[in-house]
Design a protein around this motif. Structure first.
Motif, PDB file in Angstrom:
ATOM      1  N   PHE A 128       0.839  -1.201   0.000  1.00 36.62           N
ATOM      2  CA  PHE A 128       0.000   0.000   0.000  1.00 36.62           C
ATOM      3  C   PHE A 128       0.879   1.259   0.000  1.00 36.62           C
ATOM      4  O   PHE A 128       0.832   2.059  -0.908  1.00 36.62           O
ATOM      5  N   SER A 129       1.713   1.426   1.051  1.00 39.71           N
ATOM      6  CA  SER A 129       2.448   2.688   1.232  1.00 39.71           C
ATOM      7  C   SER A 129       3.485   2.902   0.128  1.00 39.71           C
ATOM      8  O   SER A 129       4.076   1.953  -0.375  1.00 39.71           O
ATOM      9  N   THR A 160       7.332  -2.262   3.229  1.00 41.24           N
ATOM     10  CA  THR A 160       6.578  -3.482   2.958  1.00 41.24           C
ATOM     11  C   THR A 160       7.102  -4.603   3.867  1.00 41.24           C
ATOM     12  O   THR A 160       8.112  -5.234   3.582  1.00 41.24           O
ATOM     13  N   THR A 161       6.370  -4.818   4.959  1.00 40.94           N
ATOM     14  CA  THR A 161       6.795  -5.788   5.972  1.00 40.94           C
ATOM     15  C   THR A 161       6.854  -7.195   5.371  1.00 40.94           C
ATOM     16  O   THR A 161       5.890  -7.643   4.734  1.00 40.94           O
ATOM     17  N   GLU A 385      -1.948  10.148  15.048  1.00 40.21           N
ATOM     18  CA  GLU A 385      -2.497  11.478  14.702  1.00 40.21           C
ATOM     19  C   GLU A 385      -3.714  11.304  13.784  1.00 40.21           C
ATOM     20  O   GLU A 385      -4.746  11.968  13.962  1.00 40.21           O
ATOM     21  N   ILE A 386      -3.580  10.387  12.813  1.00 37.36           N
ATOM     22  CA  ILE A 386      -4.706  10.149  11.902  1.00 37.36           C
ATOM     23  C   ILE A 386      -5.891   9.555  12.674  1.00 37.36           C
ATOM     24  O   ILE A 386      -7.047   9.919  12.445  1.00 37.36           O
TER      25      ILE A 386
HETATM   26  C1  LIG Z   1       6.990  -1.004  11.275  1.00 39.70           C
HETATM   27  C2  LIG Z   1       6.131  -0.572  10.127  1.00 39.70           C
HETATM   28  C3  LIG Z   1       5.572  -1.533   9.296  1.00 39.70           C
HETATM   29  C4  LIG Z   1       4.828  -1.155   8.190  1.00 39.70           C
HETATM   30  N1  LIG Z   1       4.360  -2.128   7.339  1.00 39.70           N
HETATM   31  C5  LIG Z   1       3.709  -1.754   6.202  1.00 39.70           C
HETATM   32  C6  LIG Z   1       3.317  -2.738   5.231  1.00 39.70           C
HETATM   33  O1  LIG Z   1       3.556  -3.948   5.411  1.00 39.70           O
HETATM   34  N2  LIG Z   1       2.711  -2.314   4.095  1.00 39.70           N
HETATM   35  C7  LIG Z   1       2.424  -1.005   3.858  1.00 39.70           C
HETATM   36  O2  LIG Z   1       1.841  -0.694   2.835  1.00 39.70           O
HETATM   37  N3  LIG Z   1       2.800  -0.026   4.754  1.00 39.70           N
HETATM   38  C8  LIG Z   1       3.442  -0.387   5.903  1.00 39.70           C
HETATM   39  N4  LIG Z   1       3.850   0.584   6.801  1.00 39.70           N
HETATM   40  C9  LIG Z   1       3.648   1.988   6.457  1.00 39.70           C
HETATM   41  C10 LIG Z   1       2.638   2.712   7.326  1.00 39.70           C
HETATM   42  O3  LIG Z   1       1.336   2.367   6.964  1.00 39.70           O
HETATM   43  C11 LIG Z   1       2.914   4.220   7.132  1.00 39.70           C
HETATM   44  O4  LIG Z   1       4.199   4.487   7.692  1.00 39.70           O
HETATM   45  C12 LIG Z   1       1.883   5.076   7.821  1.00 39.70           C
HETATM   46  O5  LIG Z   1       0.657   4.997   7.150  1.00 39.70           O
HETATM   47  C13 LIG Z   1       2.328   6.562   7.858  1.00 39.70           C
HETATM   48  O6  LIG Z   1       2.688   7.000   6.604  1.00 39.70           O
HETATM   49  P1  LIG Z   1       4.093   7.743   6.349  1.00 39.70           P
HETATM   50  O7  LIG Z   1       5.164   6.900   6.951  1.00 39.70           O
HETATM   51  O8  LIG Z   1       4.185   8.051   4.899  1.00 39.70           O
HETATM   52  O9  LIG Z   1       4.031   9.066   7.194  1.00 39.70           O
HETATM   53  P2  LIG Z   1       3.278  10.412   6.798  1.00 39.70           P
HETATM   54  O10 LIG Z   1       1.908  10.108   6.314  1.00 39.70           O
HETATM   55  O11 LIG Z   1       4.156  11.219   5.917  1.00 39.70           O
HETATM   56  O12 LIG Z   1       3.146  11.121   8.203  1.00 39.70           O
HETATM   57  C14 LIG Z   1       4.234  11.804   8.819  1.00 39.70           C
HETATM   58  C15 LIG Z   1       3.724  12.423  10.121  1.00 39.70           C
HETATM   59  O13 LIG Z   1       2.707  13.405   9.811  1.00 39.70           O
HETATM   60  C16 LIG Z   1       1.504  13.084  10.506  1.00 39.70           C
HETATM   61  N5  LIG Z   1       0.344  13.376   9.642  1.00 39.70           N
HETATM   62  C17 LIG Z   1       0.201  13.056   8.341  1.00 39.70           C
HETATM   63  N6  LIG Z   1      -1.013  13.468   7.891  1.00 39.70           N
HETATM   64  C18 LIG Z   1      -1.628  14.055   8.952  1.00 39.70           C
HETATM   65  C19 LIG Z   1      -2.896  14.652   9.124  1.00 39.70           C
HETATM   66  N7  LIG Z   1      -3.787  14.738   8.123  1.00 39.70           N
HETATM   67  N8  LIG Z   1      -3.220  15.151  10.350  1.00 39.70           N
HETATM   68  C20 LIG Z   1      -2.333  15.051  11.386  1.00 39.70           C
HETATM   69  N9  LIG Z   1      -1.096  14.491  11.282  1.00 39.70           N
HETATM   70  C21 LIG Z   1      -0.759  14.010  10.065  1.00 39.70           C
HETATM   71  C22 LIG Z   1       1.586  11.593  10.766  1.00 39.70           C
HETATM   72  O14 LIG Z   1       0.771  11.213  11.867  1.00 39.70           O
HETATM   73  C23 LIG Z   1       3.060  11.401  11.051  1.00 39.70           C
HETATM   74  O15 LIG Z   1       3.349  11.741  12.386  1.00 39.70           O
HETATM   75  C24 LIG Z   1       4.587   0.220   7.924  1.00 39.70           C
HETATM   76  C25 LIG Z   1       5.141   1.191   8.765  1.00 39.70           C
HETATM   77  C26 LIG Z   1       5.919   0.810   9.836  1.00 39.70           C
HETATM   78  C27 LIG Z   1       6.512   1.881  10.702  1.00 39.70           C
END
Ligand SMILES: Cc1cc2nc3c(=O)[nH]c(=O)nc-3n(C[C@H](O)[C@H](O)[C@H](O)COP(=O)(O)OP(=O)(O)OC[C@H]3O[C@@H](n4cnc5c(N)ncnc54)[C@H](O)[C@@H]3O)c2cc1C
Length: 397
Positions: A128-129, A160-161, A385-386
């Motif tokens: 997804f991400s 991608t875990t 936060e979300i």
């Molecule tokens: C250990 C781990 C495993 C994961 N495994 C997977 C996986 O297997 N597959 C996959 O697809 N993804 C995976 N992820 C990704 C995870 O879903 C994303 O990291 C998460 O959705 C946050 O996205 P981002 O890292 O791009 O941060 P961003 O979205 O860029 O956010 C950065 C900061 O800004 C804040 N923020 C962003 N938008 C807002 C808003 N509208 N209001 C308030 N605050 C906001 C966030 O809360 C965060 O603190 C994993 C992440 C981690 C850490």
């Protein structure tokens, strides 16, 4: 709140407890106890044991191999499971893509994938991400273009875990651009052995390799791997993310970890006495314990509302926020309990290869790694936060 366990439920609870005690492999329990990720072969073998017992997929309908348990039984099972110290079964097949396939997939997709998910023959990962799309997932830009009987996919996924262990990835791709971002996304299943798929490791703060980048370079995916309708992927993704958040409070897991923390404090020294007798440390434990009790009460209240037929919405976000914060507090205090030894941490493979014995007490190993990994508990599955935004919208409209 109206929630009582019947005599049958209590008998079931006993059966689950006994089964776990007799069947959970010691090696798997040891790693889980320390907060280390399970080895692939161990967790697959364990999931096969649960499958043979018929307990691998409590949330699936009976016709697809589920248990047919009531909400109360599912709660009892989950609680006993985590109180036994067992590691979480891997979500990607069982709790994420499996339900999407049996809810929206074709008969051919159900026949191809569901049994292998139940038997843990296929390892799935979640694509997804992307580097520019995490919280704002709908902005994703990995593109799929139809070419005859296939989609040609180009782009990059991140975080991608377990992609390095995966046979298949369920993936969100952009199939249309001149529309609202959510209306141009499709949900597709990609064979990780396809030409053009490249997995690169990301080593985490815990010095372990669970995370990856996945690069997709002209990857041809047969059209029959599309789930549901083209451009309707957002609907299936929302359904999947709803499932991802169930059981998110992790109350029983935290209770287990808290008991471990008390054990450690019962043998670690502070001044002339034991840490567990130190008033300041005791009050820190008590604070967490009170918060955990409150979370448990909240979870039970929501469960009784669900049993009464109410559909939960923002409540799961509240459970996620508090559950993640509490697990972080426990793991942080565990490292504190280890004193200066808490600072020493080695990658797991280095620890296993040492021939001069571990640094510090045996229970040290894994504590710092898990404390650091748990920093992500407030990020994955939708950041806290979300989740707060979701709660605020539900309350304020
Ligand atoms: C250990 C781990 C495993 C994961 N495994 C997977 C996986 O297997 N597959 C996959 O697809 N993804 C995976 N992820 C990704 C995870 O879903 C994303 O990291 C998460 O959705 C946050 O996205 P981002 O890292 O791009 O941060 P961003 O979205 O860029 O956010 C950065 C900061 O800004 C804040 N923020 C962003 N938008 C807002 C808003 N509208 N209001 C308030 N605050 C906001 C966030 O809360 C965060 O603190 C994993 C992440 C981690 C850490």
């Amino acid at each position: 709140m109206e929630l009582r366990f019947s005599a049958e439920d209590l008998a079931f609870q006993k059966e689950v407890r006994t089964f776990l005690k007799e069947n959970l492999p010691a090696g798997l329990l040891d790693r889980s106890d320390r907060g280390l990720h399970p080895l692939k072969e161990d967790i697959v073998a364990w999931q096969k044991v649960l499958h043979n017992k018929g307990w691998i997929a409590p949330n699936w309908p009976v016709e697809y191999g589920g248990t047919g348990w009531s909400l109360t039984r599912k709660y009892i099972y989950d609680r006993e499971y985590f109180l036994s110290g067992a590691p979480q079964t891997i979500s990607f097949g069982l709790r994420m893509v499996g339900p999407v396939i049996f809810s929206f997939g074709t008969q051919e997709q159900k026949d191809t994938y569901l049994q292998d998910i139940l038997e843990s023959n296929t390892w799935w990962c979640q694509g997804f991400s992307e580097p520019g799309s995490g919280s704002d997932l709908a902005s994703l830009s990995t593109r799929a273009v139809r070419d005859g009987d296939a989609y040609v996919i180009n782009g990059q996924k991140i975080w991608t875990t377990f992609a390095h262990w995966a046979d298949m990835m369920f993936c969100l791709v952009r199939t249309k651009s001149d529309c609202k971002p959510q209306e141009g996304i499709s949900f597709i299943l990609i064979d990780m052995n396809s030409p053009g798929v490249e997995v690169r490791p990301i080593v985490g703060l815990d010095l372990d390799h669970t995370l990856n980048e996945v690069f997709l370079d002209n990857v041809r995916v047969p059209v029959q791997n599309l789930i549901g309708e083209e451009n309707k992927g957002w609907t299936y993704a929302k359904f999947l993310l709803g499932n991802e958040r169930s059981g998110i409070a992790r109350v029983a897991r935290s209770q287990y970890q808290l008991a471990k923390l008390k054990q450690i404090a019962g043998v670690e020294h502070q001044g002339n006495g034991l840490l567990i007798d130190d008033a300041s440390f005791r009050s820190q434990i008590a604070r967490i314990e009170i918060e955990l009790k409150a979370l448990e009460a909240m979870e039970l209240r929501y469960l009784s509302q669900e049993i009464a037929g109410r559909k939960l919405t923002a409540e799961t976000s509240i459970l996620k926020i508090r559950g993640a914060e509490i697990i972080q507090a426990i793991r942080s205090l565990t490292v504190t309990a280890l004193g200066p030894y808490g600072l020493a941490y080695e990658p797991d493979d280095v620890f296993r290869r040492r021939n001069d014995g571990p640094i510090g007490p045996e229970h040290l190993h894994g504590a710092m790694a898990d404390h650091l990994y748990q920093r992500a508990a407030t990020i994955y599955g939708g950041t806290n936060e979300i989740q707060r935004n979701i709660v605020a919208k539900a309350i304020a409209g």
